[in-house]
Write an enzyme that holds these catalytic residues in place. Structure first.
Site, PDB file in Angstrom:
ATOM      1  N   ASP A 203      11.704 -26.513  33.018  1.00  0.00           N
ATOM      2  CA  ASP A 203      12.517 -25.710  32.100  1.00  0.00           C
ATOM      3  C   ASP A 203      13.465 -26.565  31.278  1.00  0.00           C
ATOM      4  O   ASP A 203      14.040 -26.097  30.297  1.00  0.00           O
ATOM      5  CB  ASP A 203      13.318 -24.669  32.902  1.00  0.00           C
ATOM      6  CG  ASP A 203      14.007 -23.643  32.018  1.00  0.00           C
ATOM      7  OD1 ASP A 203      13.378 -23.187  31.045  1.00  0.00           O
ATOM      8  OD2 ASP A 203      15.167 -23.294  32.295  1.00  0.00           O
ATOM      9  N   SER A 227      16.048 -18.993  27.768  1.00  0.00           N
ATOM     10  CA  SER A 227      14.670 -18.783  28.215  1.00  0.00           C
ATOM     11  C   SER A 227      14.456 -17.289  28.466  1.00  0.00           C
ATOM     12  O   SER A 227      15.297 -16.622  29.063  1.00  0.00           O
ATOM     13  CB  SER A 227      14.394 -19.558  29.503  1.00  0.00           C
ATOM     14  OG  SER A 227      14.611 -20.935  29.317  1.00  0.00           O
ATOM     15  N   GLN A 277       6.174 -21.058  27.815  1.00  0.00           N
ATOM     16  CA  GLN A 277       7.464 -20.380  27.803  1.00  0.00           C
ATOM     17  C   GLN A 277       7.736 -19.763  26.449  1.00  0.00           C
ATOM     18  O   GLN A 277       7.315 -20.290  25.418  1.00  0.00           O
ATOM     19  CB  GLN A 277       8.598 -21.351  28.143  1.00  0.00           C
ATOM     20  CG  GLN A 277       9.978 -20.714  28.258  1.00  0.00           C
ATOM     21  CD  GLN A 277      11.074 -21.734  28.575  1.00  0.00           C
ATOM     22  OE1 GLN A 277      11.765 -22.190  27.686  1.00  0.00           O
ATOM     23  NE2 GLN A 277      11.216 -22.078  29.855  1.00  0.00           N
TER      24      GLN A 277
END
Length: 285
Positions: A203, A227, A277
């Site tokens: 991430d 995110s 993502q």
């Protein structure tokens, strides 16, 4: 073992309350909001501790609310199914009785099958580049004072970015980046440690790939970055205390959302994991 690495291993280990309930400590990295990678890594750790003899091959999660870095997180694992060769777990992470992340993890037995993969990009090795941390420290005077210590502090994971430039004065370019990543110290042989730490790591700096065509810094005061969801597929065994190449690209950004995808290779050229993502990219001049 390196202190910051040992701290991260402990952070991802969790306190077991019951067969399917866990508590995770929060990591205060200088922001009031939790780092999304921490919740992904802890959620994977919780799910994995309820399965025997099988390893995670994919996870999909949605970030529902911002987490509070000053308080612990509750993880509840639902045993969805244990089949002949696959197991599925659903994980809800919550604080103050409200869900902050929903995750589904699928596990698979080890078996042989057809084998092919994309070729690893031909880029110089990690020895050709300086660490991102050294760049932050070199440009410390350009970092806002309230987050300067955060950006220049020791880290458990070292990042060496092929397309290195001043992170606070980026230039518009192609939406693709290559990052060499590795733990700064040797890790135990437990695969769960390597998988949960990689989940934590994927991430970091990922959604920023969608900013590259626009030359916008993550420190831009007019940017709201977060995110929204995250997915990981584990293809082959790996060690995070050996160099891995994280290749990220962003094929689309629209409607205040950026989409990024990634591939992770070891130095033998084996594709060990893939990621995807979507993130919030609200930018107002």
């Amino acid at each position: 073992m390196n202190q910051v690495v040992n701290h991260l291993i402990g952070l991802l280990k969790l306190e077991r309350v019951s067969a399917t309930q866990f508590i995770g400590r929060s990591q205060d990295i200088g922001f009031p909001k939790l780092f999304g990678g921490q919740v992904i890594g802890q959620g994977l750790s919780a799910a994995t501790q309820t399965v025997e003899g099988r390893f995670p091959h994919s996870l999909h999660c949605y970030f529902l609310r911002p987490g509070d870095s000053a308080h612990p997180i509750d993880y509840d694992v639902e045993v969805v199914r244990d089949g002949g060769s696959f197991s599925v777990r659903r994980v809800i992470a919550s604080q103050f009785g409200k869900s902050i992340l929903a995750m589904t993890v699928s596990f698979h037995i080890t078996e042989e099958g057809l084998d092919h993969q994309d070729a690893m990009p031909n880029v110089p090795g990690p020895e050709s580049f300086k660490s991102e941390l050294s760049l932050y420290r070199a440009h410390a005077d350009e970092i806002p004072s309230k987050v300067r210590d955060l950006f220049t502090a020791d880290r458990p994971i070292e990042y060496r970015i092929v397309e290195n430039q001043n992170p606070f004065r980026p230039r518009p370019g192609i939406a693709k980046r290559h990052m060499w990543i590795r733990s700064v110290a040797a890790l135990p042989d437990d695969p769960l440690v390597h998988q949960s730490m990689l989940a934590y790591t994927t991430d970091y700096g990922f959604i920023e790939t969608a900013l590259m065509p626009h030359g916008i810094s993550i420190g831009n005061p007019y940017l709201n970055l977060a995110s929204l969801d995250h997915a990981i597929w584990f293809h082959r065994p790996f060690r995070l205390d050996e160099w891995l190449l994280y290749v990220a690209d962003s094929p689309s950004s629209s409607a205040s959302r950026g989409f990024v995808r990634g591939q992770i290779f070891n130095q033998k050229g084996e594709l060990v994991a893939s990621t995807a993502q979507e993130g919030l990219l609200r930018y107002s001049r």
